[in-house]
Structures are given as C-alpha cells and as structure tokens.
Scaffold this motif. Structure first.
Motif, PDB file in Angstrom:
ATOM      1  N   LEU A 175       0.815  -1.216   0.000  1.00  0.00           N
ATOM      2  CA  LEU A 175       0.000   0.000   0.000  1.00  0.00           C
ATOM      3  C   LEU A 175       0.857   1.278   0.000  1.00  0.00           C
ATOM      4  N   ASP A 177       2.560   2.985  -2.072  1.00  0.00           N
ATOM      5  CA  ASP A 177       2.472   3.964  -3.154  1.00  0.00           C
ATOM      6  C   ASP A 177       1.110   4.630  -3.246  1.00  0.00           C
ATOM      7  N   ARG A 178       0.185   4.197  -2.411  1.00  0.00           N
ATOM      8  CA  ARG A 178      -1.155   4.796  -2.430  1.00  0.00           C
ATOM      9  C   ARG A 178      -1.137   6.179  -1.781  1.00  0.00           C
ATOM     10  N   LYS A 179      -1.992   7.072  -2.267  1.00  0.00           N
ATOM     11  CA  LYS A 179      -2.171   8.374  -1.635  1.00  0.00           C
ATOM     12  C   LYS A 179      -3.326   8.348  -0.639  1.00  0.00           C
ATOM     13  N   LEU A 180      -4.212   7.372  -0.821  1.00  0.00           N
ATOM     14  CA  LEU A 180      -5.393   7.259   0.032  1.00  0.00           C
ATOM     15  C   LEU A 180      -5.708   5.785   0.234  1.00  0.00           C
ATOM     16  N   VAL A 181      -5.990   5.390   1.482  1.00  0.00           N
ATOM     17  CA  VAL A 181      -6.296   3.990   1.784  1.00  0.00           C
ATOM     18  C   VAL A 181      -7.611   3.917   2.553  1.00  0.00           C
ATOM     19  N   ASP A 182      -8.473   2.995   2.108  1.00  0.00           N
ATOM     20  CA  ASP A 182      -9.715   2.732   2.832  1.00  0.00           C
ATOM     21  C   ASP A 182      -9.400   1.797   4.002  1.00  0.00           C
ATOM     22  N   ASP A 185      -9.350  -1.946   3.613  1.00  0.00           N
ATOM     23  CA  ASP A 185      -8.229  -2.572   2.902  1.00  0.00           C
ATOM     24  C   ASP A 185      -7.156  -3.082   3.863  1.00  0.00           C
ATOM     25  N   ILE A 256       0.328   7.701   4.950  1.00  0.00           N
ATOM     26  CA  ILE A 256      -0.752   7.710   3.959  1.00  0.00           C
ATOM     27  C   ILE A 256      -2.045   8.214   4.604  1.00  0.00           C
ATOM     28  N   GLN A 259      -9.107   7.145   3.897  1.00  0.00           N
ATOM     29  CA  GLN A 259     -10.340   7.597   3.246  1.00  0.00           C
ATOM     30  C   GLN A 259     -11.372   8.032   4.293  1.00  0.00           C
TER      31      GLN A 259
END
Length: 292
Positions: A175, A177-182, A185, A256, A259
C-alpha cells in the motif's frame, strides 16, 4: 478513628505491603501495624488479610478504603481552598497526562507557564487516557488531558487539539504507493496498537469494527516512537495522529491518508462540581488562551 489512621490504611492498600507502606510514610513497621490494628479494633472488622508477602484488602477494607479516599480528597480540597484565600500568588496543580500528549505538546506550555507563574508548582503524572479520566473522577487530579469523547454530564470539557489520524506502513508495503487507503483494505494487516489503557486503542478498534473487521494486533506499546520504529522494521502497520506522523522522520516509513476521516481530539477535563484551585483555574485559562 483518626484521619492519620485512614491514611496509613490507604498506603498499605496501595502497596499491598506493610514494609513498602512504612517506607513510603517514613514510619516504623511496628508503628504502622499498631495503627492498622487499632483501626480494626475500633471498627470491629478485619480490614487486611496478612500473609508473609502481601497484605490484601478484605471486603470490609474495600468499603473503608472507598470512604477514606473520599475523605482524603475533601481534606485536600479544604487545604487548597484555604491556601487560595491566604496566598493567591502560590499554588500547586495536580495534572494527569497521557505520555503521548506530554511528550508532544506540554513541554513548551509548561515552560511558558512556569516563567509566567514561577511560584506555582506543576505536578505531572503520566497515565493512559482512560486512567486519566478515572483519576480525575476519583479526585487524584484536579485537571486532566484526555481524548474525546468524554462524558460531559460528569466532566467539564475544554477542547484544545484536533488532528487527523494517518496510516503508517513500511516503505515496500503493497500500500506504500497509495495516496489514500480505505480502512477496510487493512483487514488482513497486522497492527501495532497502543495498550488497552490508552484511548487510541479503543478508538481504532471501534473504527476497524465499523469497517467490517476485528484488527489483528501483533504488538502493543505505550510509546509512539517504538511503534513507528516497529513499522520501519516492517513488523506491521499502525495508525497515529498527524503530529506524531510528522515526528516519524524515517525513510523506511510511508505516511498515507485514510479515506475515512478519523479525528484525534484532546480536551482538558475537570470533574463537575469539584472545587478547582486558583492555580488550577489560572493554568486552565492560560492553556485555553493559547491552544496547543
């Protein structure tokens, strides 16, 4: 029955040891034992179960302890009130702080307050957020800093900080490289959490359950720097307030946004209807005038 006897009994109940209580009170163990025996004789009940190693409180002792603590709080309040009347420029404040809050925000506040009021003594005790609330309720502290929400029927609540919670993962995590994580997840992730006595433990469990899963907690800690180092060692993920994330200066960690908007809100609390010393009110006004 004398207040001195009750205070001796409270100290034995605290340490569960005649020897440690005597050391704490700076009296001989025979004198302490005699005080307890006299109290038991006056009440006609056994208050302690004595063994070679410990002194456990009986059911009757628990009742006496509860009332003794209340009486001790009232005596402290009387002394504080009289002190305010006779010497308004001096005072003492007992404050409860979770360690995370003390290390992040309070050194500068305490330094400024000390320069403004050098004759006021600040007694700081670090407990987890949940224990701070309980200790303010029981009268150990006149002021505490706790994580919201707080029961506003029981306490006066003065908000001072609000921050967003963020996710911390190892730099090579899927995860990263994600800018937003739910939050959902993170269902299969192993978490690094605060211990149960910290409010953040309950807050994050609640949000994880709302997202449809019970968090898998691999480690629990009371130190935010240890938690971030565990993430840097790829031992798990964690979710921490923004101000802590800003201090986690480690190239092995990725921070990060979540969400879901999960807020970390702090407030100074006092017990309703309890007398707050002049020094305590001055400190409260001081911190509210210049919020953290």
């Amino acid at each position: 029955m004398e207040l001195r006897q009750l205070r001796v009994f409270m100290e034995v109940a605290k340490y569960k040891s005649m020897t440690k209580a005597a050391e704490s009170l700076h009296i001989s163990q025979p004198a302490l034992s005699k005080s307890i025996m006299t109290l038991e004789e006056e009440l006609g009940m056994k208050l302690l179960i004595r063994t070679n190693k410990t002194s456990d409180v009986t059911d009757a002792g628990k009742v006496v302890l509860e009332y003794a603590q209340k009486m001790n709080v009232l005596m402290d309040e009387m002394s504080t009130t009289l002190n305010d009347m006779t010497n308004l420029k001096r005072g003492q404040i007992n404050i409860g702080l979770p360690p995370i809050i003390g290390s992040l925000f309070f050194p500068k506040v305490m330094a400024k307050f000390h320069h403004a009021y050098p004759n006021v003594e600040l007694n700081i005790t670090e407990y987890g957020g949940a224990r701070v609330v309980k200790s303010v309720e029981e009268g150990e502290f006149e002021l505490g800093v706790a994580v919201m929400p707080i029961d506003e029927q029981e306490f006066q609540v003065y908000p001072i900080v609000e921050e967003e919670m963020k996710l911390l993962v190892y730099k090579d995590h899927p995860l990263a490289d994600r800018k937003l994580v739910d939050l959902k997840d993170l269902k299969e992730e192993e978490f690094i959490f605060y211990h149960e006595e910290f409010a953040l433990n309950k807050i994050m469990k609640k949000h994880c359950i709302a997202a449809g899963f019970e968090p898998k907690i691999l480690f629990k800690s009371s130190q935010w720097d240890l938690m971030t180092e565990m993430v840097a060692a790829n031992l798990g993920v964690t979710i921490l307030p923004d101000s802590i994330c800003n201090r986690a200066a480690n190239s092995d960690i990725k921070i990060i946004n979540l969400q879901q908007e999960i807020m970390w809100s702090l407030a100074v609390i006092t017990k309703k209807e309890r007398y707050i010393s002049n020094a305590g009110r001055t400190f409260l006004d001081f911190i509210l005038k210049d919020p953290l």
